[in-house]
Design a protein around this motif. Sequence first.
Motif, PDB file in Angstrom:
ATOM      1  N   GLN A 195       0.856  -1.189   0.000  1.00  0.00           N
ATOM      2  CA  GLN A 195       0.000   0.000   0.000  1.00  0.00           C
ATOM      3  C   GLN A 195       0.889   1.234   0.000  1.00  0.00           C
ATOM      4  O   GLN A 195       1.801   1.361   0.803  1.00  0.00           O
ATOM      5  CB  GLN A 195      -0.926   0.020   1.213  1.00  0.00           C
ATOM      6  CG  GLN A 195      -1.900   1.194   1.190  1.00  0.00           C
ATOM      7  CD  GLN A 195      -2.992   1.065   2.234  1.00  0.00           C
ATOM      8  OE1 GLN A 195      -2.993   0.162   3.054  1.00  0.00           O
ATOM      9  NE2 GLN A 195      -3.952   1.988   2.200  1.00  0.00           N
ATOM     10  N   ILE A 196       0.599   2.146  -0.931  1.00  0.00           N
ATOM     11  CA  ILE A 196       1.407   3.348  -1.103  1.00  0.00           C
ATOM     12  C   ILE A 196       0.735   4.555  -0.447  1.00  0.00           C
ATOM     13  O   ILE A 196       1.376   5.374   0.194  1.00  0.00           O
ATOM     14  CB  ILE A 196       1.644   3.614  -2.601  1.00  0.00           C
ATOM     15  CG1 ILE A 196       2.382   2.418  -3.213  1.00  0.00           C
ATOM     16  CG2 ILE A 196       2.430   4.900  -2.817  1.00  0.00           C
ATOM     17  CD1 ILE A 196       2.328   2.378  -4.705  1.00  0.00           C
ATOM     18  N   SER A 197      -0.564   4.663  -0.625  1.00  0.00           N
ATOM     19  CA  SER A 197      -1.350   5.709   0.022  1.00  0.00           C
ATOM     20  C   SER A 197      -2.722   5.125   0.314  1.00  0.00           C
ATOM     21  O   SER A 197      -2.940   3.926   0.140  1.00  0.00           O
ATOM     22  CB  SER A 197      -1.451   6.949  -0.882  1.00  0.00           C
ATOM     23  OG  SER A 197      -2.234   6.671  -2.033  1.00  0.00           O
ATOM     24  N   HIS A 198      -3.645   5.973   0.752  1.00  0.00           N
ATOM     25  CA  HIS A 198      -4.941   5.427   1.164  1.00  0.00           C
ATOM     26  C   HIS A 198      -5.674   4.742   0.016  1.00  0.00           C
ATOM     27  O   HIS A 198      -6.460   3.824   0.234  1.00  0.00           O
ATOM     28  CB  HIS A 198      -5.814   6.541   1.761  1.00  0.00           C
ATOM     29  CG  HIS A 198      -6.301   7.540   0.760  1.00  0.00           C
ATOM     30  ND1 HIS A 198      -5.487   8.512   0.221  1.00  0.00           N
ATOM     31  CD2 HIS A 198      -7.525   7.708   0.172  1.00  0.00           C
ATOM     32  CE1 HIS A 198      -6.183   9.246  -0.640  1.00  0.00           C
ATOM     33  NE2 HIS A 198      -7.409   8.770  -0.690  1.00  0.00           N
ATOM     34  N   ASP A 199      -5.401   5.151  -1.239  1.00  0.00           N
ATOM     35  CA  ASP A 199      -6.114   4.562  -2.371  1.00  0.00           C
ATOM     36  C   ASP A 199      -5.185   4.102  -3.487  1.00  0.00           C
ATOM     37  O   ASP A 199      -5.612   3.927  -4.630  1.00  0.00           O
ATOM     38  CB  ASP A 199      -7.141   5.547  -2.932  1.00  0.00           C
ATOM     39  CG  ASP A 199      -6.518   6.826  -3.471  1.00  0.00           C
ATOM     40  OD1 ASP A 199      -5.292   7.010  -3.318  1.00  0.00           O
ATOM     41  OD2 ASP A 199      -7.257   7.647  -4.058  1.00  0.00           O
ATOM     42  N   GLU A 200      -3.911   3.858  -3.168  1.00  0.00           N
ATOM     43  CA  GLU A 200      -2.941   3.391  -4.154  1.00  0.00           C
ATOM     44  C   GLU A 200      -2.236   2.141  -3.638  1.00  0.00           C
ATOM     45  O   GLU A 200      -1.722   2.134  -2.512  1.00  0.00           O
ATOM     46  CB  GLU A 200      -1.912   4.477  -4.470  1.00  0.00           C
ATOM     47  CG  GLU A 200      -2.507   5.679  -5.197  1.00  0.00           C
ATOM     48  CD  GLU A 200      -1.486   6.765  -5.431  1.00  0.00           C
ATOM     49  OE1 GLU A 200      -1.517   7.383  -6.509  1.00  0.00           O
ATOM     50  OE2 GLU A 200      -0.651   7.010  -4.528  1.00  0.00           O
ATOM     51  N   PRO A 256     -17.673   1.446   6.071  1.00  0.00           N
ATOM     52  CA  PRO A 256     -18.203   2.273   4.977  1.00  0.00           C
ATOM     53  C   PRO A 256     -17.985   3.763   5.205  1.00  0.00           C
ATOM     54  O   PRO A 256     -18.002   4.540   4.248  1.00  0.00           O
ATOM     55  CB  PRO A 256     -19.700   1.917   4.951  1.00  0.00           C
ATOM     56  CG  PRO A 256     -19.985   1.368   6.322  1.00  0.00           C
ATOM     57  CD  PRO A 256     -18.738   0.679   6.739  1.00  0.00           C
ATOM     58  N   GLN A 257     -17.725   4.154   6.458  1.00  0.00           N
ATOM     59  CA  GLN A 257     -17.492   5.563   6.757  1.00  0.00           C
ATOM     60  C   GLN A 257     -16.201   6.080   6.130  1.00  0.00           C
ATOM     61  O   GLN A 257     -15.982   7.297   6.047  1.00  0.00           O
ATOM     62  CB  GLN A 257     -17.470   5.804   8.272  1.00  0.00           C
ATOM     63  CG  GLN A 257     -16.297   5.176   9.008  1.00  0.00           C
ATOM     64  CD  GLN A 257     -16.532   3.730   9.409  1.00  0.00           C
ATOM     65  OE1 GLN A 257     -17.490   3.098   8.955  1.00  0.00           O
ATOM     66  NE2 GLN A 257     -15.661   3.205  10.273  1.00  0.00           N
ATOM     67  N   ARG A 258     -15.338   5.180   5.671  1.00  0.00           N
ATOM     68  CA  ARG A 258     -14.097   5.594   5.013  1.00  0.00           C
ATOM     69  C   ARG A 258     -14.346   6.105   3.593  1.00  0.00           C
ATOM     70  O   ARG A 258     -13.439   6.661   2.965  1.00  0.00           O
ATOM     71  CB  ARG A 258     -13.108   4.427   4.946  1.00  0.00           C
ATOM     72  CG  ARG A 258     -12.575   3.958   6.277  1.00  0.00           C
ATOM     73  CD  ARG A 258     -11.519   2.886   6.073  1.00  0.00           C
ATOM     74  NE  ARG A 258     -10.390   3.380   5.287  1.00  0.00           N
ATOM     75  CZ  ARG A 258      -9.430   2.603   4.801  1.00  0.00           C
ATOM     76  NH1 ARG A 258      -9.462   1.303   5.000  1.00  0.00           N
ATOM     77  NH2 ARG A 258      -8.435   3.119   4.102  1.00  0.00           N
ATOM     78  N   PHE A 286     -18.453   5.592  -4.791  1.00  0.00           N
ATOM     79  CA  PHE A 286     -17.816   5.766  -3.496  1.00  0.00           C
ATOM     80  C   PHE A 286     -16.304   5.723  -3.661  1.00  0.00           C
ATOM     81  O   PHE A 286     -15.753   4.742  -4.173  1.00  0.00           O
ATOM     82  CB  PHE A 286     -18.245   4.656  -2.527  1.00  0.00           C
ATOM     83  CG  PHE A 286     -19.585   4.875  -1.897  1.00  0.00           C
ATOM     84  CD1 PHE A 286     -19.776   5.881  -0.959  1.00  0.00           C
ATOM     85  CD2 PHE A 286     -20.677   4.083  -2.244  1.00  0.00           C
ATOM     86  CE1 PHE A 286     -21.008   6.097  -0.376  1.00  0.00           C
ATOM     87  CE2 PHE A 286     -21.919   4.267  -1.658  1.00  0.00           C
ATOM     88  CZ  PHE A 286     -22.079   5.286  -0.716  1.00  0.00           C
ATOM     89  N   VAL A 287     -15.630   6.795  -3.254  1.00  0.00           N
ATOM     90  CA  VAL A 287     -14.170   6.839  -3.312  1.00  0.00           C
ATOM     91  C   VAL A 287     -13.620   6.805  -1.895  1.00  0.00           C
ATOM     92  O   VAL A 287     -14.257   7.255  -0.938  1.00  0.00           O
ATOM     93  CB  VAL A 287     -13.667   8.107  -4.054  1.00  0.00           C
ATOM     94  CG1 VAL A 287     -14.117   8.079  -5.507  1.00  0.00           C
ATOM     95  CG2 VAL A 287     -14.146   9.380  -3.356  1.00  0.00           C
ATOM     96  N   LEU A 288     -12.428   6.243  -1.757  1.00  0.00           N
ATOM     97  CA  LEU A 288     -11.767   6.208  -0.448  1.00  0.00           C
ATOM     98  C   LEU A 288     -11.328   7.608  -0.051  1.00  0.00           C
ATOM     99  O   LEU A 288     -10.607   8.283  -0.797  1.00  0.00           O
ATOM    100  CB  LEU A 288     -10.562   5.272  -0.501  1.00  0.00           C
ATOM    101  CG  LEU A 288     -10.840   3.790  -0.326  1.00  0.00           C
ATOM    102  CD1 LEU A 288      -9.631   2.967  -0.758  1.00  0.00           C
ATOM    103  CD2 LEU A 288     -11.197   3.479   1.120  1.00  0.00           C
TER     104      LEU A 288
END
Length: 235
Positions: free
Chosen positions: A155-160, A217-219, A231-233
């Motif tokens: 994992q590189i970042s929250h969505d990568e 799901p709150q993320r 829905f995006v992170l």
Amino acid sequence: MGREIKDIIIFKDNPWPEGHKITEFVWSGRIEPESGVWFDFHLETEDYYEGDEDYFKGDAEEEEEGDESNWKLIDWKSKITWGNYHSCILSSTYWEEEKGFLIGTKEDKLDFNRLVGKKIIVDPLETYNPEEPAFHIYLLGHDSAADHHIHFYRQISHDEFSISWKGKIAMSYLYDDEFDFSFEANISKAKFEGIFLPKELSVDEAYHLLSQFVKEPQRFQLTMKNDKPCFVLAG
């Protein structure tokens, strides 16, 4: 010295052992209300012969001669054959209704906190259905891909995330259904585009649907992408 390529796909034993640059990789999710969250991949490469000076000089090797029973291997090892088809598309979204693979259900919800290290097998050969493949492939024509081994390894970042993707290939464009060939792709930084939803849902309905198949799901933040709710992170 070979070219420095960051994200590549290697087709084992083809004429370019260093592989081919991945020019586009799209990773997205979608919710099917009756089943759960599905992941989709779309991968495209540069032209097979890109950067091959001998090919551009017209020095690509002639077709090898040999026993006709080895026609598959002869084609597989021929730069001329590969050059006729230019580049590869490997995708669950490009040609028709999305396929992809199921990643989150009511019984086993998608958990992005546990995605790193997760290894997924899609369309194993013993259960592969050529009528409903998870991914289609254009390689040396419209061929077949199965026995996908997908590994989210960093994992590189929250969505990568970094993704390794291996699988088998059959030259079905030439009426052969044996998975005699293989590929291995490495995507060093794949951005998750988000989880797309059926249209015409209220905000409350969207979050309720998400909560059925996804942990925390709150993320996620609800937005619009490509004229679809998604829905995006959140960072």
